[in-house]
Design an enzyme around this catalytic site. Sequence first.
Site, PDB file in Angstrom:
ATOM      1  N   GLY A 136       0.791  -1.230   0.000  1.00  0.00           N
ATOM      2  CA  GLY A 136       0.000   0.000   0.000  1.00  0.00           C
ATOM      3  C   GLY A 136       0.818   1.271   0.000  1.00  0.00           C
ATOM      4  O   GLY A 136       0.336   2.311   0.474  1.00  0.00           O
ATOM      5  N   LEU A 155     -10.153  -7.748 -12.798  1.00  0.00           N
ATOM      6  CA  LEU A 155     -11.548  -7.404 -12.498  1.00  0.00           C
ATOM      7  C   LEU A 155     -12.449  -7.905 -13.619  1.00  0.00           C
ATOM      8  O   LEU A 155     -12.103  -7.824 -14.800  1.00  0.00           O
ATOM      9  CB  LEU A 155     -11.680  -5.892 -12.331  1.00  0.00           C
ATOM     10  CG  LEU A 155     -11.061  -5.370 -11.026  1.00  0.00           C
ATOM     11  CD1 LEU A 155     -10.842  -3.870 -11.092  1.00  0.00           C
ATOM     12  CD2 LEU A 155     -11.924  -5.741  -9.814  1.00  0.00           C
ATOM     13  N   HIS A 166       0.580   1.410 -13.400  1.00  0.00           N
ATOM     14  CA  HIS A 166       1.332   0.262 -13.911  1.00  0.00           C
ATOM     15  C   HIS A 166       2.801   0.643 -14.049  1.00  0.00           C
ATOM     16  O   HIS A 166       3.117   1.718 -14.587  1.00  0.00           O
ATOM     17  CB  HIS A 166       0.773  -0.173 -15.279  1.00  0.00           C
ATOM     18  CG  HIS A 166       1.456  -1.378 -15.818  1.00  0.00           C
ATOM     19  ND1 HIS A 166       1.207  -2.648 -15.350  1.00  0.00           N
ATOM     20  CD2 HIS A 166       2.411  -1.515 -16.777  1.00  0.00           C
ATOM     21  CE1 HIS A 166       1.975  -3.517 -15.996  1.00  0.00           C
ATOM     22  NE2 HIS A 166       2.707  -2.858 -16.867  1.00  0.00           N
TER      23      HIS A 166
HETATM   24  C1  GRF Z   1       3.265  -1.134  -7.625  1.00  0.00           C
HETATM   25  O1  GRF Z   1       4.546  -1.178  -8.188  1.00  0.00           O
HETATM   26  C2  GRF Z   1       2.233  -1.228  -8.705  1.00  0.00           C
HETATM   27  O2  GRF Z   1       2.569  -0.587  -9.884  1.00  0.00           O
HETATM   28  C3  GRF Z   1       2.189  -2.711  -8.924  1.00  0.00           C
HETATM   29  O3  GRF Z   1       2.236  -3.245  -7.622  1.00  0.00           O
HETATM   30  C4  GRF Z   1       2.996  -2.368  -6.790  1.00  0.00           C
HETATM   31  C5  GRF Z   1       2.177  -2.063  -5.570  1.00  0.00           C
HETATM   32  O4  GRF Z   1       2.937  -1.502  -4.553  1.00  0.00           O
HETATM   33  N1  GRF Z   1       1.055  -3.103  -9.699  1.00  0.00           N
HETATM   34  P1  GRF Z   1       2.227  -0.907  -3.251  1.00  0.00           P
HETATM   35  O5  GRF Z   1       1.321  -1.972  -2.667  1.00  0.00           O
HETATM   36  O6  GRF Z   1       1.478   0.322  -3.645  1.00  0.00           O
HETATM   37  O7  GRF Z   1       3.353  -0.615  -2.304  1.00  0.00           O
END
Ligand code: GRF
Length: 216
Positions: A23, A105, A121
């Site tokens: 998060g 989803l 992403h």
């Molecule tokens: C991020 O790098 C996002 O782009 C990818 O998963 C990661 C999530 O990180 N899909 P966090 O949970 O926000 O620390």
Amino acid sequence: MTDGGDASAPDELRIAVLASGTGTNLQAILDGPHAEPDSGARVVAVASDKPGARALRRAAELGIETGVFPRSDFVDRAGRDDALADWIESRDVGLVVLAGYMQLLSPGFVERFRWRLINVHPALLPAFPGLDAIGQALAEGVRVTGVTVHFVDEGVDSGPIILQRAVPVPADRDRPTLEEGIHATEHALLPEAVRLFAAGAVRHETGSRVVEVGPA
Ligand code: GRF
């Protein structure tokens, strides 16, 4: 399943965030412009497929309502996503942010939140969609990769692009260094996209994939 509560100003953009992991992107949104009481936007709900997700604890610590929707609690993915969509809609949410939400989803969910559902992403889409985008970029030998914030459609990381920012691949191709650069860029770009959406600065023509980003 839920806790917390809130009361919003009438024209406030109410935001739900879905996250599966640590998060840090959720935290970046919470620490961003929306932390200010009069910002016009507020995170009102955080949901996860993972009961132990650190993202849920970050939200709960701030008194933000949380929900957990594990796939195993439902007959199928569509059933889980229907329940998740009902939970979000009942909170009068105007924007749903996928911040490290690691579940696909279902089309029904996407349809209910079309043009109100965004994802971050870790690559310059349409290059390197799907899992391990950073690993894909290193394996391909590109010199530059980056971060994309896009609307979500029925495909995998294929929706209309809102913002992109490049991140150079380090000369020694060191993965931790690249990850650090990508994550720092995500933590800037995602709150910026949310800010622009809340300001009414993210627009699209009916039938077009091209998103215009400009003054509100
Ligand atoms: C991020 O790098 C996002 O782009 C990818 O998963 C990661 C999530 O990180 N899909 P966090 O949970 O926000 O620390």
